[in-house]
Design a protein around this motif. Structure first.
Motif, PDB file in Angstrom:
ATOM      1  N   HIS A 215      16.061  -2.219  -5.721  1.00  9.00           N
ATOM      2  CA  HIS A 215      15.806  -0.849  -6.142  1.00  9.00           C
ATOM      3  C   HIS A 215      15.698  -0.152  -4.927  1.00  9.00           C
ATOM      4  N   TRP A 216      14.582  -0.065  -4.026  1.00  9.24           N
ATOM      5  CA  TRP A 216      14.376   0.737  -2.973  1.00  9.24           C
ATOM      6  C   TRP A 216      14.325   0.094  -1.509  1.00  9.24           C
ATOM      7  N   VAL A 217      14.653   0.832  -0.809  1.00 12.63           N
ATOM      8  CA  VAL A 217      14.646   0.634   0.689  1.00 12.63           C
ATOM      9  C   VAL A 217      13.746   1.126   1.388  1.00 12.63           C
ATOM     10  N   SER A 218      12.553   0.742   2.206  1.00  9.46           N
ATOM     11  CA  SER A 218      11.890   1.630   2.922  1.00  9.46           C
ATOM     12  C   SER A 218      12.169   1.603   4.368  1.00  9.46           C
ATOM     13  N   ASN A 219      12.523   2.814   4.941  1.00  4.60           N
ATOM     14  CA  ASN A 219      13.034   2.694   6.403  1.00  4.60           C
ATOM     15  C   ASN A 219      11.917   3.504   7.303  1.00  4.60           C
ATOM     16  N   GLY A 220      10.753   3.313   7.095  1.00  2.47           N
ATOM     17  CA  GLY A 220       9.481   3.693   7.940  1.00  2.47           C
ATOM     18  C   GLY A 220       8.354   3.784   7.143  1.00  2.47           C
ATOM     19  N   PRO A 221       7.074   3.721   8.106  1.00  3.16           N
ATOM     20  CA  PRO A 221       5.886   3.756   7.350  1.00  3.16           C
ATOM     21  C   PRO A 221       5.485   4.751   6.560  1.00  3.16           C
ATOM     22  N   HIS A 222       5.976   5.869   6.701  1.00  2.51           N
ATOM     23  CA  HIS A 222       5.576   7.194   5.938  1.00  2.51           C
ATOM     24  C   HIS A 222       6.123   7.308   4.641  1.00  2.51           C
TER      25      HIS A 222
ATOM     26  N   GLY B 226       0.787  -1.073   0.090  1.00  3.09           N
ATOM     27  CA  GLY B 226      -0.194  -0.089  -0.064  1.00  3.09           C
ATOM     28  C   GLY B 226       0.968   1.247   0.039  1.00  3.09           C
ATOM     29  N   LYS B 227       1.880   1.162   0.808  1.00  5.87           N
ATOM     30  CA  LYS B 227       2.836   2.450   0.941  1.00  5.87           C
ATOM     31  C   LYS B 227       3.512   2.685  -0.421  1.00  5.87           C
ATOM     32  N   ILE B 228       3.903   1.491  -0.769  1.00  6.31           N
ATOM     33  CA  ILE B 228       4.714   1.612  -2.235  1.00  6.31           C
ATOM     34  C   ILE B 228       3.935   2.135  -3.417  1.00  6.31           C
ATOM     35  N   THR B 229       2.676   1.618  -3.366  1.00 10.67           N
ATOM     36  CA  THR B 229       1.810   2.010  -4.345  1.00 10.67           C
ATOM     37  C   THR B 229       1.525   3.432  -4.096  1.00 10.67           C
ATOM     38  N   ASP B 230       1.253   3.908  -2.999  1.00  9.61           N
ATOM     39  CA  ASP B 230       0.907   5.442  -2.689  1.00  9.61           C
ATOM     40  C   ASP B 230       2.043   6.361  -3.064  1.00  9.61           C
ATOM     41  N   VAL B 231       3.356   5.701  -2.936  1.00  7.24           N
ATOM     42  CA  VAL B 231       4.599   6.347  -3.526  1.00  7.24           C
ATOM     43  C   VAL B 231       4.518   6.665  -4.983  1.00  7.24           C
ATOM     44  N   PHE B 232       4.133   5.545  -5.508  1.00  7.99           N
ATOM     45  CA  PHE B 232       4.348   5.419  -7.114  1.00  7.99           C
ATOM     46  C   PHE B 232       3.126   6.217  -7.670  1.00  7.99           C
ATOM     47  N   ALA B 233       1.957   5.918  -6.886  1.00  2.00           N
ATOM     48  CA  ALA B 233       0.782   6.586  -7.546  1.00  2.00           C
ATOM     49  C   ALA B 233       0.914   8.073  -7.480  1.00  2.00           C
ATOM     50  N   GLN B 234       1.677   8.772  -6.769  1.00  2.00           N
ATOM     51  CA  GLN B 234       1.826  10.256  -7.064  1.00  2.00           C
ATOM     52  C   GLN B 234       2.213  10.774  -8.409  1.00  2.00           C
ATOM     53  N   GLU B 235       2.816   9.625  -9.078  1.00  2.00           N
ATOM     54  CA  GLU B 235       3.316   9.918 -10.631  1.00  2.00           C
ATOM     55  C   GLU B 235       2.439   9.161 -11.480  1.00  2.00           C
ATOM     56  N   ALA B 236       1.420   8.484 -11.013  1.00  2.00           N
ATOM     57  CA  ALA B 236       0.579   7.643 -11.870  1.00  2.00           C
ATOM     58  C   ALA B 236      -0.550   8.217 -12.351  1.00  2.00           C
ATOM     59  N   ASP B 237      -1.287   8.050 -13.538  1.00  2.00           N
ATOM     60  CA  ASP B 237      -2.283   8.193 -14.146  1.00  2.00           C
ATOM     61  C   ASP B 237      -3.535   7.558 -13.657  1.00  2.00           C
ATOM     62  N   VAL B 238      -3.120   5.959 -13.670  1.00  6.92           N
ATOM     63  CA  VAL B 238      -4.114   5.059 -13.293  1.00  6.92           C
ATOM     64  C   VAL B 238      -3.583   4.084 -12.310  1.00  6.92           C
ATOM     65  N   VAL B 239      -4.509   3.732 -11.245  1.00  8.90           N
ATOM     66  CA  VAL B 239      -4.223   2.866 -10.330  1.00  8.90           C
ATOM     67  C   VAL B 239      -5.096   1.829 -10.337  1.00  8.90           C
ATOM     68  N   VAL B 240      -4.739   0.381 -10.636  1.00  9.10           N
ATOM     69  CA  VAL B 240      -5.924  -0.482 -10.812  1.00  9.10           C
ATOM     70  C   VAL B 240      -5.781  -1.476  -9.818  1.00  9.10           C
TER      71      VAL B 240
ATOM     72  N   ILE C 196      -0.114   5.935   5.118  1.00  6.39           N
ATOM     73  CA  ILE C 196       0.178   7.128   5.945  1.00  6.39           C
ATOM     74  C   ILE C 196       0.482   8.255   5.026  1.00  6.39           C
ATOM     75  N   ASN C 197      -0.236   9.232   5.165  1.00  2.00           N
ATOM     76  CA  ASN C 197       0.310  10.699   4.503  1.00  2.00           C
ATOM     77  C   ASN C 197      -0.396  11.902   5.096  1.00  2.00           C
ATOM     78  N   GLU C 198      -0.330  12.919   4.412  1.00  7.76           N
ATOM     79  CA  GLU C 198      -0.530  14.150   5.124  1.00  7.76           C
ATOM     80  C   GLU C 198      -1.977  14.320   5.726  1.00  7.76           C
ATOM     81  N   TYR C 199      -2.768  13.238   5.107  1.00  6.50           N
ATOM     82  CA  TYR C 199      -4.229  13.516   5.684  1.00  6.50           C
ATOM     83  C   TYR C 199      -4.734  12.416   6.783  1.00  6.50           C
ATOM     84  N   GLY C 200      -3.472  11.333   7.109  1.00  6.92           N
ATOM     85  CA  GLY C 200      -3.729  10.835   8.328  1.00  6.92           C
ATOM     86  C   GLY C 200      -3.454   9.248   7.912  1.00  6.92           C
ATOM     87  N   LYS C 201      -4.029   8.383   8.579  1.00  6.17           N
ATOM     88  CA  LYS C 201      -3.539   6.937   8.590  1.00  6.17           C
ATOM     89  C   LYS C 201      -4.832   6.247   8.028  1.00  6.17           C
ATOM     90  N   PHE C 202      -4.910   5.471   6.976  1.00  3.20           N
ATOM     91  CA  PHE C 202      -5.991   4.974   6.410  1.00  3.20           C
ATOM     92  C   PHE C 202      -5.625   3.340   5.973  1.00  3.20           C
TER      93      PHE C 202
END
Ligand code: GDP
Length: 425
Positions: A409-416, A16-30, A43-49
């Motif tokens: 390619h990427w390493v995530s070091n926290g939930p945000h 979910g977090k990784i898709t959220d990161v990618f989605a910022q530059e995506a036109d479509v998420v399926v 978890i983003n600026e609007y809260g935790k979902f």
């Protein structure tokens, strides 16, 4: 550009977090498979979902979020989730539901509960969201596609056959009251009214988006080891979780350009079934409490997850069956408390290869073979550049990359959202 994001393990890898990161530059998420039986934590600026059914691109105004034909669509659950998102996110969002997606009915949920009850101590640990009965009906040709809701007369004819089968089971196997035609028709009608504003021809939409060279993300649920063909069947889910299925379940029958498999820096699993990495007692407790953003507890059920150290055998297999081209490792920060970090490098399985993931009958007899690497024992959550990670943390990632044979390619070091370190740029 088409990218799939899938789990390399048992689910809950942090997709979910990784898709959220990618989605910022995506036109479509399926979303292409599964239902509301698992959760993606964002978890983003609007809260935790905790999103169970809505695609993870919902927090980006420019992104169209699509529920593909492969999804088990629980309409009331979707509407409830939309309300939860709206309560804290006041921007407009775009949601498109495939007219070919099939719908989860309340009796699917009921059958799921009744069967788990009947199995008692042999239960599968289902989330009781109706997913197995739903997919069973889909392939037995007893299901309803969204499009059919708009022709209730047509549905009415199907209901008789459905009632013969369901009521035989309800009355004779489960000793319950039978379903009525009226209740089913009322439910179908209510579903139609709720879903109508979102329904569209997803195949045509995605075809055009692809032609226009849009960036399309295909978002998986659960992980490769829960795939009904390649995972630990029958302790699997009921739809294919691997990336090659994504084109089918999304409704976009073209080759996927990049397959991003998400793996966690340790192992976790929810529900029953073989889990070679499993730790117990104090060791498990400590890892569970420190895991994820608030301990390793199911996003859907709140159940404690089973935990263990990183499993190279399972993950190498998980990335291979999805045809992964890229790997993201999440939750590296969680391991910072360990002085030494064991890693599973082989399975001791009677009369079988140490480096291969065994089939269901063999895996029950597998024992983990560990290698131990030194820990780093400092907080890494504030680091913003991969190169600044402690030497031992980088050595841990290097070692696992060598074992799983796909570049990390990427390493995530926290939930945000912002806690992502790009190792390969
Ligand atoms: P998904 O179903 O694959 O999206 O995974 P879940 O959301 O169920 O579980 C992943 C958990 O890990 C959630 O609690 C996330 O907030 C959390 N998470 C994701 N990435 C990281 C990370 O790098 N570090 C920590 N500590 N938590 C993370």
């Amino acid at each position: 550009m088409i990218k799939a994001i899938v789990g390399a393990n048992w689910g809950d890898e942090g997709k979910g977090k990784i898709t959220d990161v990618f989605a910022q530059e995506a036109d479509v998420v399926v979303r292409f498979q599964g239902g509301n039986n698992a959760g993606h934590t964002i978890i983003n600026e609007y809260g935790k979902f905790a999103l169970h059914i809505i695609p993870s691109g919902i927090f980006n105004e420019h992104t169209t979020n699509v529920i593909g034909n492969g999804v088990a669509l629980n309409i009331p659950a979707l509407i409830e989730e939309i309300e939860l998102v709206k309560a804290r996110y006041d921007k407009p969002f775009q949601l498109l539901v495939s007219d070919r997606a099939q719908i989860v009915m309340s009796y699917h949920v009921r059958f799921d509960e009744l069967e788990e009850q009947r199995l008692s101590k042999h239960a599968f640990g289902s989330t009781k969201s109706g997913i197995a009965p739903f997919y069973g009906d889909k392939f037995a040709k007893l299901g309803f596609q969204v499009a059919e809701l708009f022709d209730l007369e047509h549905c009415c004819q199907k209901v008789d056959r459905l009632l013969d089968i369901k009521n035989t089971m309800l009355v004779h196997l489960y000793k319950q009251e039978p379903l009525t035609k009226k209740a089913i028709m009322d439910e179908l009608q209510a579903h139609r009214d709720m879903i109508a504003p979102y329904v569209g021809d997803v195949i045509a939409f995605l075809k055009q988006a692809h032609k226009d060279q849009k960036t399309i993300l295909l978002e998986g649920q659960l992980g490769a080891l829960r795939d009904p063909d390649f995972g630990i069947y029958p302790y699997s889910t009921s739809s294919n979780t691997i990336a090659p299925y994504a084109s089918v379940g999304a409704g976009l029958p073209v080759a996927i350009d990049e397959v991003w498999a998400v793996t966690k820096a340790y192992s976790s699993a929810v529900g029953a079934g073989p889990f070679v990495a499993e730790l117990f007692d104090e060791e498990a407790h400590e890892l569970r409490e420190r895991g994820g953003d608030a301990g390793e507890y199911g996003a859907k059920t709140g159940r404690p997850r089973r935990v263990g150290y990183f499993d190279c055998v399972a993950t190498r297999y998980g990335v291979a069956v999805s045809g992964a081209t890229h790997v993201v490792m999440t939750n590296l920060d969680v391991l910072s408390f360990l002085k030494e970090i064991p890693i599973i490098v082989g399975y001791d399985t009677p009369n079988f290869h140490q480096d291969r993931f065994p089939n269901i009958t063999r895996i029950q007899h597998s024992k983990p073979i560990y290698n131990t690497l030194p820990g780093w024992e400092v907080d890494i959550t504030e680091i913003t550049d991969y190169d600044d990670l402690p030497k031992n943390a980088k050595a841990y990632v290097d070692f696992i990359e060598q074992q799983i044979q796909v570049p990390i390619h990427w390493v995530s070091n926290g939930p945000h959202r912002r806690q992502i370190l790009k190792r390969i740029k």
